[in-house]
Design a protein around this motif. Structure first.
Motif, PDB file in Angstrom:
ATOM      1  N   TRP A 336      26.147  81.672  14.489  1.00 47.72           N
ATOM      2  CA  TRP A 336      26.846  82.960  14.597  1.00 47.72           C
ATOM      3  C   TRP A 336      28.312  82.645  14.814  1.00 47.72           C
ATOM      4  N   ASN A 337      29.131  82.998  13.844  1.00 47.04           N
ATOM      5  CA  ASN A 337      30.572  82.897  14.004  1.00 47.04           C
ATOM      6  C   ASN A 337      31.205  83.969  13.127  1.00 47.04           C
ATOM      7  N   GLN A 338      32.267  84.565  13.603  1.00 46.80           N
ATOM      8  CA  GLN A 338      32.848  85.721  12.924  1.00 46.80           C
ATOM      9  C   GLN A 338      33.362  85.375  11.543  1.00 46.80           C
ATOM     10  N   PHE A 339      33.899  84.156  11.404  1.00 43.62           N
ATOM     11  CA  PHE A 339      34.475  83.753  10.118  1.00 43.62           C
ATOM     12  C   PHE A 339      33.689  82.566   9.552  1.00 43.62           C
ATOM     13  N   THR A 340      33.656  82.474   8.218  1.00 40.51           N
ATOM     14  CA  THR A 340      32.960  81.363   7.550  1.00 40.51           C
ATOM     15  C   THR A 340      33.654  80.050   7.862  1.00 40.51           C
ATOM     16  N   ARG A 341      32.869  79.048   8.161  1.00 40.60           N
ATOM     17  CA  ARG A 341      33.392  77.711   8.433  1.00 40.60           C
ATOM     18  C   ARG A 341      32.723  76.708   7.506  1.00 40.60           C
ATOM     19  N   TRP A 342      33.466  75.645   7.189  1.00 40.44           N
ATOM     20  CA  TRP A 342      32.964  74.586   6.320  1.00 40.44           C
ATOM     21  C   TRP A 342      33.033  73.259   7.068  1.00 40.44           C
ATOM     22  N   GLY A 343      32.032  72.396   6.855  1.00 43.39           N
ATOM     23  CA  GLY A 343      32.078  71.092   7.512  1.00 43.39           C
ATOM     24  C   GLY A 343      30.809  70.293   7.289  1.00 43.39           C
ATOM     25  N   ILE A 344      30.747  69.141   7.928  1.00 43.81           N
ATOM     26  CA  ILE A 344      29.551  68.304   7.901  1.00 43.81           C
ATOM     27  C   ILE A 344      28.986  68.233   9.308  1.00 43.81           C
ATOM     28  N   VAL A 345      27.762  67.730   9.436  1.00 40.30           N
ATOM     29  CA  VAL A 345      27.083  67.718  10.734  1.00 40.30           C
ATOM     30  C   VAL A 345      26.616  66.302  11.044  1.00 40.30           C
ATOM     31  N   VAL A 346      26.817  65.896  12.294  1.00 42.82           N
ATOM     32  CA  VAL A 346      26.311  64.616  12.788  1.00 42.82           C
ATOM     33  C   VAL A 346      25.383  64.904  13.959  1.00 42.82           C
ATOM     34  N   ILE A 347      24.171  64.352  13.884  1.00 36.07           N
ATOM     35  CA  ILE A 347      23.194  64.528  14.957  1.00 36.07           C
ATOM     36  C   ILE A 347      22.802  63.161  15.506  1.00 36.07           C
TER      37      ILE A 347
END
Length: 449
Positions: A336-347
């Protein structure tokens, strides 16, 4: 009983000085060329250390050769240096560990060892004719064609295909390890391996953008790491010979690890490797109720389903070092975030002082308000139990204000170990480019779908 078998083996096997070995040629012979000669080296559980050359015409005189047992024939490929394949002894021992069988190493080094690749390709037809005639004699003496398994490496894969075609597709199984591409890619089925060459044809691709075949050839085609560039292999020509052969040879080493059961390479039917990495093909829906395919010797659980479906492409990933294992989790998250975001994920997964990491960076992901995102997290090691999870959203924002992500739900589902619990966490606030750690909690029933 075991002692009796051992004593019989001692009586009928040759001393080590009389063992028949794989042909070893030098560079001079490869340079001037060699005349084709096909040698069949027999190995069984009674003579794993001492190959016995089997007569094409009088094989019944060899007491170790038992026509009532399954027969697996291993067929190598192009040998530009003339040296024996380094993997022959390994595959013989691992095959013998699967079940009691006749193992025939097809030594056609005289014919495959030639600086002229075109000559070796031409010789594949004659090698296939030789093997076909031998198998036909086996059948004439009571052997079942359905109990014959051909394992072909590179050019040897197409040799196996020619044998299967000659015997009208009645061979039980052909396993092809990175079938050769040069002079075969784009040719019609009669001029290469194809699914009609055996009752079951399984193919492993590791170098389809260079020495391997680009395209599907079997009832099931396994594409390791997408079927092309393999992790751990050199990326520049300055690495020498390894740059040219590493990806191609990886098919053999992966198959050896599968036979040794040091790794369970579970593969997933999918339209592409990118779709697989996106987590879109992780449940093997098309094969249900049978399990997902696994690379290796045992295929009985899913073979019929794959043959029924027709040609099936499957994908899996490996690590860079032996035994090449990966541990896979399906990652489902709702942001849930008001604006679209782009990125990669590290777990990261933590257990005591041990930490393993998976980077979902094959593409940039889009995160929108109340949007569910699915990914595939692949770790080079297995870690259990998982005591803590760390997650980081990496964006291109390095100088502006730090944006926050509200993660409404995170769920990690272990794919290879279905008996292990799902790992969940709910309603946490993350800041971009900042790692946050938390303990997993039991997954709520209302959030499992």
């Amino acid at each position: 009983c075991n002692v009796f078998k051992f004593l019989i083996a001692l009586l009928i096997s040759k001393p080590s000085s009389e063992c028949d070995n794989f042909t070893d040629l030098d560079f001079r012979e490869c340079f001037i060329g060699t005349n084709l000669y096909v040698k069949l080296l027999l190995y069984t559980r009674a003579n794993l250390d001492c190959g016995q050359e089997l007569s094409h015409n009088n094989f019944l005189a060899q007491p170790l050769f038992n026509l009532t047992l399954p027969t697996t024939m291993v067929i190598h490929g192009y040998r530009p240096t003339g040296a024996p394949p380094i993997w022959v002894d390994h595959i013989v021992r691992l095959l013998a560990a699967q079940e009691d069988m006749n193992i025939l190493v097809v030594d056609w080094n005289r014919g495959a060892a030639n600086l002229n690749y075109f000559t070796a390709v031409t010789n594949t037809r004659s090698v296939a004719a030789n093997i076909s005639a031998f198998i036909q004699k086996m059948q004439d003496n009571g052997a079942s064609l359905s109990s014959v398994h051909l394992i072909g490496v590179s050019l040897g894969a197409h040799v196996a295909g020619f044998v299967g075609a000659t015997l009208k597709g009645k061979i039980g199984r052909i396993t092809a390890l990175d079938p050769a591409g040069p002079l075969f890619t784009g040719t019609p089925p009669g001029e290469r391996l194809d699914p009609t060459d055996a009752q079951f044809v399984d193919v492993l691709h590791t170098d389809m953008d260079a020495l391997g075949y680009k395209g599907s050839l079997g009832h099931i085609d396994f594409y390791a790491n997408g079927g092309a560039d393999q992790p751990g292999c050199p990326k520049t020509i300055f690495s020498g010979k390894s740059y040219f052969v590493c990806d191609h040879q990886r098919s053999v080493f992966l198959f050896l690890c599968a036979l040794n059961k040091t790794c369970k390479f579970t593969a997933y039917p999918c339209s592409s490797y990118n779709d697989f990495l996106d987590g879109r093909c992780l449940q093997c829906e098309s094969l249900r109720p049978v399990p997902c395919p696994v690379l290796g010797y045992e295929v009985s659980e899913w073979r019929d389903a794959v043959v029924r479906l027709g040609q099936t492409k499957t994908y899996f990933s490996t690590s860079a070092e032996p035994p090449f294992c990966k541990t896979n989790y399906r990652v489902d998250m709702v942001t849930w975030n008001q604006f679209t975001r782009w990125g990669i994920v590290v777990i990261k997964l933590h257990s005591g002082k041990k930490v393993i990491e998976a980077r979902m960076d094959h593409k940039v992901f889009r995160f929108e308000q109340y949007t569910a995102t699915r990914m595939l997290a692949q770790f080079d090691e297995d870690l259990h139990p998982v005591q803590k999870i760390s997650i980081r959203f990496i964006t291109g924002n390095m100088i502006g204000p730090k944006y926050k992500f509200r993660l409404l739900r995170l769920r990690l589902t272990p794919l290879e170990n279905s008996d292990r619990p799902l790992l969940c966490r709910y309603d946490i606030i993350l800041e971009e480019n900042i790692e946050m750690s938390f303990r997993p909690m039991p997954c709520e029933e209302s959030h499992l779908n």
